[in-house]
Motif scaffolding. Structure first.
Motif, short mmCIF file in Angstrom:
data_model
loop_
_atom_site.label_atom_id
_atom_site.label_comp_id
_atom_site.label_asym_id
_atom_site.label_seq_id
_atom_site.Cartn_x
_atom_site.Cartn_y
_atom_site.Cartn_z
N ILE A 49 -1.98 -12.73 22.75
CA ILE A 49 -1.08 -13.76 23.27
C ILE A 49 0.38 -13.29 23.35
O ILE A 49 1.20 -13.95 23.97
N GLU A 50 0.69 -12.15 22.73
CA GLU A 50 2.02 -11.57 22.84
C GLU A 50 1.90 -10.05 22.82
O GLU A 50 0.99 -9.51 22.21
N GLY A 51 2.82 -9.40 23.48
CA GLY A 51 2.90 -7.95 23.41
C GLY A 51 2.30 -7.19 24.56
O GLY A 51 2.48 -5.98 24.64
N GLY A 52 1.57 -7.84 25.42
CA GLY A 52 1.06 -7.19 26.61
C GLY A 52 0.12 -6.02 26.36
O GLY A 52 0.09 -5.08 27.13
N ARG A 53 -0.62 -6.05 25.27
CA ARG A 53 -1.55 -4.97 24.96
C ARG A 53 -2.96 -5.37 25.37
O ARG A 53 -3.31 -6.54 25.35
N LYS A 54 -3.76 -4.38 25.68
CA LYS A 54 -5.18 -4.60 25.94
C LYS A 54 -5.93 -3.98 24.78
O LYS A 54 -5.95 -2.76 24.61
N VAL A 55 -6.51 -4.81 23.94
CA VAL A 55 -7.29 -4.35 22.79
C VAL A 55 -8.75 -4.68 23.08
O VAL A 55 -9.08 -5.83 23.38
N LYS A 56 -9.60 -3.67 23.00
CA LYS A 56 -11.00 -3.87 23.35
C LYS A 56 -11.83 -4.49 22.23
O LYS A 56 -12.72 -5.28 22.47
N ARG A 57 -11.57 -4.09 20.99
CA ARG A 57 -12.35 -4.59 19.85
C ARG A 57 -11.47 -4.55 18.62
O ARG A 57 -10.72 -3.59 18.42
N ILE A 58 -11.59 -5.57 17.78
CA ILE A 58 -10.91 -5.54 16.49
C ILE A 58 -11.92 -5.77 15.37
O ILE A 58 -12.94 -6.44 15.56
N VAL A 59 -11.61 -5.18 14.25
CA VAL A 59 -12.41 -5.36 13.04
C VAL A 59 -11.42 -5.57 11.90
O VAL A 59 -10.42 -4.85 11.79
N PHE A 60 -11.70 -6.57 11.08
CA PHE A 60 -10.85 -6.88 9.94
C PHE A 60 -11.77 -6.99 8.72
O PHE A 60 -12.66 -7.84 8.69
N ILE A 61 -11.59 -6.11 7.75
CA ILE A 61 -12.48 -6.01 6.60
C ILE A 61 -11.67 -6.26 5.32
O ILE A 61 -10.59 -5.69 5.14
N GLU A 62 -12.22 -7.10 4.44
CA GLU A 62 -11.55 -7.43 3.18
C GLU A 62 -12.20 -6.70 2.01
O GLU A 62 -13.42 -6.59 1.94
N PHE A 63 -11.35 -6.25 1.10
CA PHE A 63 -11.78 -5.61 -0.15
C PHE A 63 -11.17 -6.37 -1.32
O PHE A 63 -10.17 -7.08 -1.15
N ASP A 64 -11.72 -6.19 -2.50
CA ASP A 64 -11.23 -6.91 -3.68
C ASP A 64 -9.81 -6.55 -4.07
O ASP A 64 -9.15 -7.32 -4.77
N SER A 65 -9.34 -5.39 -3.62
CA SER A 65 -7.98 -4.96 -3.96
C SER A 65 -7.52 -3.91 -2.95
O SER A 65 -8.36 -3.28 -2.28
N PRO A 66 -6.21 -3.70 -2.85
CA PRO A 66 -5.73 -2.62 -2.00
C PRO A 66 -6.28 -1.26 -2.43
O PRO A 66 -6.61 -0.42 -1.58
N GLU A 67 -6.41 -1.07 -3.73
CA GLU A 67 -6.94 0.19 -4.24
C GLU A 67 -8.38 0.42 -3.79
O GLU A 67 -8.77 1.54 -3.45
N LYS A 68 -9.17 -0.66 -3.77
CA LYS A 68 -10.57 -0.56 -3.35
C LYS A 68 -10.66 -0.20 -1.87
O LYS A 68 -11.53 0.58 -1.47
N ALA A 69 -9.78 -0.73 -1.04
CA ALA A 69 -9.77 -0.40 0.39
C ALA A 69 -9.46 1.08 0.58
O ALA A 69 -10.13 1.78 1.35
N ARG A 70 -8.46 1.57 -0.14
CA ARG A 70 -8.10 2.98 -0.04
C ARG A 70 -9.22 3.87 -0.58
O ARG A 70 -9.54 4.93 -0.02
N GLU A 71 -9.79 3.45 -1.70
CA GLU A 71 -10.90 4.19 -2.30
C GLU A 71 -12.05 4.32 -1.31
O GLU A 71 -12.63 5.40 -1.17
N PHE A 72 -12.39 3.23 -0.61
CA PHE A 72 -13.44 3.28 0.41
C PHE A 72 -13.09 4.31 1.48
O PHE A 72 -13.88 5.20 1.78
N TYR A 73 -11.91 4.18 2.08
CA TYR A 73 -11.56 5.03 3.21
C TYR A 73 -11.58 6.51 2.84
O TYR A 73 -12.09 7.34 3.59
N TYR A 74 -11.03 6.85 1.69
CA TYR A 74 -10.92 8.25 1.30
C TYR A 74 -12.14 8.76 0.53
O TYR A 74 -12.17 9.94 0.14
N SER A 75 -13.13 7.92 0.33
CA SER A 75 -14.32 8.33 -0.42
C SER A 75 -15.08 9.43 0.31
O SER A 75 -15.07 9.52 1.54
N LYS A 76 -15.76 10.24 -0.44
CA LYS A 76 -16.61 11.28 0.15
C LYS A 76 -17.68 10.65 1.02
O LYS A 76 -17.97 11.16 2.12
N ASP A 77 -18.26 9.53 0.57
CA ASP A 77 -19.31 8.87 1.35
C ASP A 77 -18.82 8.47 2.73
O ASP A 77 -19.52 8.66 3.72
#
Length: 101
Positions: A49-77
């Motif tokens: 509705i603002e900014g004139g961008r074309k975004v094809k898909r969004i994903v928003f994922i919640e974790f129990d803490s900021p540390e858990k989100a970072r741990e997921f992303y940087y995990s070996k798995d």
């Protein structure tokens, strides 16, 4: 623990949906489950509705803490399977800290 949530927000352009959904998604879901992640939003063609961008898909994922989100992303798995996403989609990905209660 402070009760502050962590989030991953992604704006995706899936270039090969067959590969993305048959190869990447089945591999990432179990890893997300290991980190108690919750999909809050997974949507194609969000209304910008603002900014004139074309975004094809969004994903928003919640974790129990900021540390858990970072741990997921940087995990070996996750790092072991991230190339499946790189091979089938381009993205802007953000690690976000929620507002403390």
């Amino acid at each position: 623990m402070s009760g502050q949530k962590g989030y991953i927000y992604a704006e995706l352009a899936v270039n090969d949906s067959s590969y993305f959904f048959s190869e990447y998604m089945p591999r990432v879901k179990p890893v997300l489950e290991q980190y108690d992640a919750k999909f809050l939003v997974a949507q194609d063609d969000p209304e910008v509705i603002e900014g004139g961008r074309k975004v094809k898909r969004i994903v928003f994922i919640e974790f129990d803490s900021p540390e858990k989100a970072r741990e997921f992303y940087y995990s070996k798995d996750y790092q072991d399977i991230i190339q499946y996403r790189f091979d089938s989609a381009s993205a802007h990905l953000y690690l976000l800290d929620g507002v403390a209660p």
